[in-house]
Design a protein around this motif. Structure first.
Motif, PDB file in Angstrom:
ATOM      1  N   GLY A  76     -22.739 -39.700 -33.169  1.00 15.71           N
ATOM      2  CA  GLY A  76     -22.583 -40.220 -31.296  1.00 15.71           C
ATOM      3  C   GLY A  76     -23.978 -40.493 -31.171  1.00 15.71           C
ATOM      4  N   PHE A  81     -30.649 -40.466 -30.768  1.00 17.41           N
ATOM      5  CA  PHE A  81     -32.568 -39.682 -30.655  1.00 17.41           C
ATOM      6  C   PHE A  81     -32.823 -39.165 -31.255  1.00 17.41           C
ATOM      7  CE2 PHE A  81     -29.254 -38.560 -26.003  1.00 17.41           C
ATOM      8  CZ  PHE A  81     -29.052 -40.139 -26.078  1.00 17.41           C
ATOM      9  N   TRP A 103     -30.041 -39.308 -19.903  1.00 16.39           N
ATOM     10  CA  TRP A 103     -29.879 -39.453 -21.639  1.00 16.39           C
ATOM     11  C   TRP A 103     -31.333 -39.737 -21.823  1.00 16.39           C
ATOM     12  CZ3 TRP A 103     -25.736 -37.857 -23.236  1.00 16.39           C
ATOM     13  CH2 TRP A 103     -24.990 -37.419 -22.535  1.00 16.39           C
ATOM     14  N   ASN A 150     -28.656 -49.089 -19.538  1.00 18.41           N
ATOM     15  CA  ASN A 150     -27.603 -48.881 -18.397  1.00 18.41           C
ATOM     16  C   ASN A 150     -27.480 -46.596 -18.065  1.00 18.41           C
ATOM     17  OD1 ASN A 150     -25.468 -49.485 -16.028  1.00 18.41           O
ATOM     18  ND2 ASN A 150     -24.482 -47.502 -17.501  1.00 18.41           N
ATOM     19  N   SER A 175     -24.240 -47.501 -22.589  1.00 24.68           N
ATOM     20  CA  SER A 175     -22.721 -47.326 -21.062  1.00 24.68           C
ATOM     21  C   SER A 175     -22.753 -49.088 -20.999  1.00 24.68           C
ATOM     22  CB  SER A 175     -22.903 -46.746 -20.472  1.00 24.68           C
ATOM     23  OG  SER A 175     -24.420 -46.757 -19.880  1.00 24.68           O
ATOM     24  N   GLN A 195     -17.299 -45.588 -27.533  1.00 27.34           N
ATOM     25  CA  GLN A 195     -16.524 -44.281 -26.540  1.00 27.34           C
ATOM     26  C   GLN A 195     -16.152 -44.934 -24.447  1.00 27.34           C
ATOM     27  OE1 GLN A 195     -19.067 -42.728 -28.011  1.00 27.34           O
ATOM     28  NE2 GLN A 195     -19.915 -40.936 -26.851  1.00 27.34           N
TER      29      GLN A 195
HETATM   30  C1  LIG Z   1     -27.042 -43.497 -21.693  1.00 27.96           C
HETATM   31  C2  LIG Z   1     -26.172 -42.229 -23.061  1.00 27.96           C
HETATM   32  N1  LIG Z   1     -26.445 -42.002 -24.251  1.00 27.96           N
HETATM   33  C3  LIG Z   1     -25.939 -41.597 -25.029  1.00 27.96           C
HETATM   34  C4  LIG Z   1     -25.329 -40.952 -24.426  1.00 27.96           C
HETATM   35  C5  LIG Z   1     -24.304 -39.673 -25.333  1.00 27.96           C
HETATM   36  O1  LIG Z   1     -23.374 -40.024 -26.134  1.00 27.96           O
HETATM   37  P1  LIG Z   1     -22.477 -39.285 -27.740  1.00 27.96           P
HETATM   38  O2  LIG Z   1     -22.015 -38.095 -26.623  1.00 27.96           O
HETATM   39  O3  LIG Z   1     -22.122 -40.254 -28.253  1.00 27.96           O
HETATM   40  O4  LIG Z   1     -23.672 -38.820 -28.464  1.00 27.96           O
HETATM   41  C6  LIG Z   1     -24.409 -41.319 -23.436  1.00 27.96           C
HETATM   42  C7  LIG Z   1     -22.637 -40.750 -23.130  1.00 27.96           C
HETATM   43  O5  LIG Z   1     -21.628 -40.199 -21.735  1.00 27.96           O
HETATM   44  C8  LIG Z   1     -24.945 -41.665 -22.883  1.00 27.96           C
HETATM   45  O6  LIG Z   1     -23.792 -42.152 -21.234  1.00 27.96           O
END
Ligand SMILES: Cc1ncc(COP(=O)(O)O)c(C=O)c1O
Length: 360
Positions: A76, A81, A103, A150, A175, A195
């Protein structure tokens, strides 16, 4: 055709129906090969073709030329990060972050956790993350500046690709990736969980400019080292084969629709349906400053929490799902990613007008 709901989820999110149909057709026997993509060896020629096509399409849609590496990773956006400071911030350097919400805060905390020096180059925390800061103060000895283009929870979005005066710009585009044209040359690294705008959960697109590869810290754990994945074409270990296959199809779908310029126009038209209602209503209220509002995630409030509950309950009865705001901020939120059909947005807009009339 089976009935589909209108899905306003912030992610995992709606996928294009045409893509789902193609996958259905290829499910039992992928293009006559007698097995599905889920069952295929990632070392097979057929699968190599699938991932190569996906990388080529990323390259084409973002006009990457020869200057970038395209990776499909796992873990993810949240793993990025951690990987970004681990790989790209040397011990004597400072990781710069723009804090525009939950985030971005999570991203900078990961850098802190592994002992990197960080500097907040700008923040909108003073006004509860309701705007995008327009100025930076970049530190001395900056390794990079990290932005979140975003903000999925708050509903703010960068309208420009910011200038960082030669300091590498890194962007979490989870996003809004591929929702509009961008000036790719400004970015040293882009990443996005698939996703929301470009696929199902399970893979994270990472695009890294080749000059950054020389800056990767030595001696990192194998799976955490960008070099590992660059050297092995995202196939050091078993990749998320099916998620990459579907993501490739969504990106091809965007290209076939006319690419990023066409997406931007459609996304603007969809968002306008909802924003026009917010702007012309004393019942609904947008929650962020106008100039920074997102075309992807539109948070809004009603006059009371009771009315918000009623609104959510009635939308569910109308088969419009996932309109509840993120649990950390409450209210309502409509996510209108690339794959969100115009009809779903039109139906939501009409419902909002009817609900206002009945409940004002
Ligand atoms: C802007 C942003 N960054 C990171 C994430 C985290 O993503 P992941 O669930 O793929 O780790 C999200 C999830 O909603 C997000 O909206």
């Amino acid at each position: 055709m089976q009935n589909r709901i209108h899905n306003f989820s912030a992610g995992p999110a709606v996928l294009p129906e045409e893509v789902l149909q193609e996958i259905q057709e290829e499910m039992i026997s992928y293009r006559g090969h007698g097995l599905s993509v889920m069952e295929m060896s990632h070392r097979s020629k057929v699968y190599q073709g699938i991932i190569d096509d996906a990388c080529d399409d990323v390259n084409e849609i973002l006009s990457l030329g020869n200057e970038y590496e395209v990776l499909f990773l796992q873990g993810g956006a949240s793993t990025q990060f951690y990987m970004i400071p681990l790989n790209l911030c040397a011990d004597d350097k400072v990781a710069n972050y723009v804090n525009t919400g939950a985030w971005a805060t999570k991203a900078l905390k990961e850098a802190e956790k592994i002992g990197k020096k960080i500097h907040i180059a700008a923040s909108s925390k003073d006004k509860d993350f309701t705007y995008i800061p327009k100025e930076f103060s970049i530190s001395e000895n900056a390794a990079y500046v990290h932005i979140t283009t975003n903000n999925t929870i708050r509903g703010t979005e960068y309208k420009i690709d910011p200038d960082t005066n030669g300091i590498p710009l890194i962007a979490d585009m989870s996003s809004n990736i591929m929702s509009k044209p961008i000036d790719i040359k400004k970015y040293a690294l882009i990443y996005a969980g698939a996703q929301k705008n470009i696929g199902p959960a399970g893979t994270t697109l990472v695009i890294i400019r080749k000059d950054m590869i020389d800056k990767i810290n030595p001696g990192l754990p194998t799976m955490m080292d960008y070099n590992t994945h660059i050297d092995k074409g995202s196939m050091f270990n078993t990749p998320p084969c099916f998620a990459i296959y579907v993501t490739g199809k969504v990106i091809r779908w965007i290209l076939n629709k006319g690419g990023l310029k066409a997406m931007a126009e459609i996304n603007r038209e969809k968002a306008d349906y909802i924003y026009n209602i917010l702007d012309n209503s004393d019942f609904y209220r947008g929650t962020v400053v106008k100039e920074d509002r997102s075309l992807m995630n539109i948070p809004f409030r009603l006059p009371s929490e009771e009315l918000e509950k009623k609104f959510i309950a009635e939308t569910m009865e109308m088969n419009m799902l996932n309109l509840k705001g993120h649990r950390s901020v409450g209210g309502c939120r409509a996510s209108l990613y690339n794959s969100q059909p115009m009809k779903a947005v039109q139906d939501l807009a009409q419902f909002m007008l009817d609900f206002e009339k009945k409940n004002k």
